[in-house]
Scaffold this active site. Structure first.
Site, PDB file in Angstrom:
ATOM      1  N   PHE A   1       0.803  -1.213   0.000  1.00 56.60           N
ATOM      2  CA  PHE A   1       0.000   0.000   0.000  1.00 56.60           C
ATOM      3  C   PHE A   1       0.842   1.271   0.000  1.00 56.60           C
ATOM      4  O   PHE A   1       0.817   2.037  -0.949  1.00 56.60           O
ATOM      5  CB  PHE A   1      -0.972  -0.023   1.184  1.00 56.60           C
ATOM      6  N   GLU A   2       1.596   1.525   1.051  1.00 57.42           N
ATOM      7  CA  GLU A   2       2.310   2.797   1.149  1.00 57.42           C
ATOM      8  C   GLU A   2       3.714   2.543   1.672  1.00 57.42           C
ATOM      9  O   GLU A   2       3.944   2.433   2.869  1.00 57.42           O
ATOM     10  CB  GLU A   2       1.554   3.764   2.062  1.00 57.42           C
TER      11      GLU A   2
END
Length: 543
Positions: free
Chosen positions: A378-379
């Site tokens: 995701f990040e």
């Protein structure tokens, strides 16, 4: 006349789609989970190439957060019609599993296909329009009657159906940007299997269908078939593969497949295709799948063949008789003095880079904000560039003062979440430490070794790669001697061929900078330099 040195696009640059517009030739390649999406390179002589664009650069165009490793942007197809460029691509959202506890299961996968357009390669490309999700590797064929057609491989998840169900075609209305009518399956493939990567061409009243077959490993191949009518039936090329490196696991160019044709102004056909360069003495391609080109010929029987007629990839074909067109050198001195990230770098998945890094928060530095773990889908605050040769040195200087064991920053050599080496700074009980984190399919867990306590101030980190040998070093300042880690590590695990069962491995090795803060406080690390230097015959370690 100079020879071309294949591959022309070195480092991870697979699934080429090639198009000529006047004197300009463009190749689009896959980027998978790396952002921005799609690389487009530009040449005027087939010898000199430059990165011209990464067109999928906005959140409205591409958001790959959550996409598994080696998913994201697959096999873009670049074409030109109506005075503008057309780019179709897949954003793979789920890879799926084919076995569960050794038993065959249903392989459910998500393959949304999109189209974007622009009147300039380096312009502001349109927001995507969803076309279908029936399979991957879409392409557009613009017929000479003004109509266009979209092709893609058809995915069949039903047990016993073989998954790769052939090539389907459906009319595409360029005015409304929509598919019309019903899809038709025009080709079921050959006994090689894994039929994918379709491209269609028209010549002398024949429709020529080019596909990739045999899987994207050592048995990869370019296969062709033709028909007098668009919908078929298609007759397979009498020679079998048009281009293949099958069975040749050693050599300069192997794994040849997934090709696309372009015709130069003089009518000469050239093919762009993916290939692999295995490590000398090892059947492992750390740079993943790269792009090569070579001339072809149309024979008297109307079929396409290599110049030698042997269907083999050519490591050094003669360049075409075009005026030499070198590009001005783009030199970066390794210092982060500008407001834009140097073009060789990319990051993973997210269209919101401001949450990952800044080049203005501390002038003269690339500031990475600590985000999620190495391998997060995701990040992930990880900025890196492709490995492009077998021997190189990479080093960086960073300032980082962690206050928690949950914070880390440093130099990373990365393939995906299951394969990486990460030399980084962290802390434990108030002592700043140098640590090495290693993930490999050969081991069940991610390993973390504490190397040494560190003095205060900036730290330089370095890695040296010589074939499959990897060495690390560090020093507290540019005037100090390098302190070498005692072990030499295996760089070859960062290859397509070393994998956990059932996981896709379609990218290549990157080297760069990373920062994590698992507390959620986004502790930053400031990187003042990053240098990547290709080797000169040295063996690691280097002083």
């Amino acid at each position: 006349m100079n020879d071309i040195s294949n591959p022309v696009l070195r480092g991870f640059n697979p699934d080429p789609s090639i198009v000529r517009v006047g004197d300009d030739i463009f190749i689009a390649t896959s980027t998978f989970e790396w952002f921005p999406g799609v690389q487009i390179h530009h040449s005027r002589d087939l010898v000199h190439w430059r990165l011209a664009a990464r067109p999928l650069a906005r959140a409205a165009q591409l958001d790959m957060r959550g996409d598994p490793d080696s998913c994201g942007v697959w096999a873009p197809d670049l074409s030109y019609a109506d005075g503008r460029f057309w780019l179709v691509f897949t954003d793979v959202k789920r890879y799926g599993a084919t076995t569960v506890n050794g038993a065959k299961g249903v392989s459910l996968r998500d393959f949304p296909n999109y189209v974007v357009t622009c009147d300039r390669i380096d312009g502001d490309w349109s927001d995507p329009v969803h076309l279908n999700s029936s399979g991957f590797d879409p392409s557009l064929f613009h017929d000479d009657d003004g109509r266009s057609w979209m092709l893609n491989m058809l995915w069949d998840h039903r047990p016993g159906q073989g998954r790769f169900a052939g090539i389907q075609m459906q009319e595409f209305d360029r005015r409304t940007m929509a598919l019309v009518g019903e899809p038709t399956r025009i080709f079921r493939g050959t006994e090689r299997g894994f039929t994918e990567g379709p491209h269609l061409y028209k010549r002398d009243g024949w429709y020529h269908l080019l596909v990739a077959e045999g899987g994207t490993g050592w048995d990869h191949a370019v296969v062709m078939a033709r028909s007098r009518t668009l919908s078929g039936p298609y007759t397979v090329h009498p020679d079998g593969a048009v281009l293949a490196g099958a069975g040749r696991k050693q050599g300069a160019i192997t794994r040849a497949g997934h090709g696309d044709l372009v015709e130069l102004a003089d009518g000469t056909p050239w093919i762009a295709y993916l290939c692999g360069r295995p490590l000398p003495g090892r059947e492992r391609c750390v740079m993943g799948r790269e792009t090569a080109i070579q001339p072809m010929r149309w024979d008297a029987d109307g079929w396409l063949r290599t110049l030698a007629g042997d269907a083999r990839p050519d490591p050094s074909p003669a360049a075409p008789p075009l005026p030499a067109a070198p590009w001005p050198a783009r030199l970066w001195d390794g210092h982060f003095d500008g407001a834009q990230l140097p073009e060789e770098f990319q990051w993973l998945r997210t269209p919101f880079p401001d949450r990952l890094f800044s080049l203005t928060a501390r002038p003269g530095c690339l500031r990475l904000y600590g985000r999620e773990t190495v391998g997060s889908l995701f990040e992930q605050a990880l900025v890196a560039r492709r490995q492009t040769c077998f021997r190189f040195t990479a080093r960086t200087c960073l300032s980082f003062e962690p206050t928690s064991f949950q914070q880390a920053a440093g130099l990373i050599y990365y393939y995906n979440s299951t394969k990486f080496y990460y030399l980084h700074i962290s802390t434990d009980e108030g002592i700043r430490l140098l640590q090495l984190m290693v993930a490999s399919p050969d081991q069940d867990n991610i390993l973390l070794d504490v190397i040494t306590p560190l003095p205060p101030g900036p730290i330089e980190l370095r890695l040296d790669v010589d074939g499959d040998a990897l060495a690390f070093a560090w020093r507290p300042s540019a005037m100090a001697a390098w302190q070498h880690l005692p072990r030499t590590y295996d760089a070859s695990i960062l290859s397509d061929e070393v994998t956990c069962p059932g996981l896709p491995n379609f990218t290549g090795a990157f080297v760069g900078m990373a920062c994590q803060d698992l507390s959620g406080a986004a502790m930053p690390a400031d990187f003042s330099t990053f240098l990547y230097e290709e080797g000169d015959g040295r063996s690691v370690p280097v002083d």
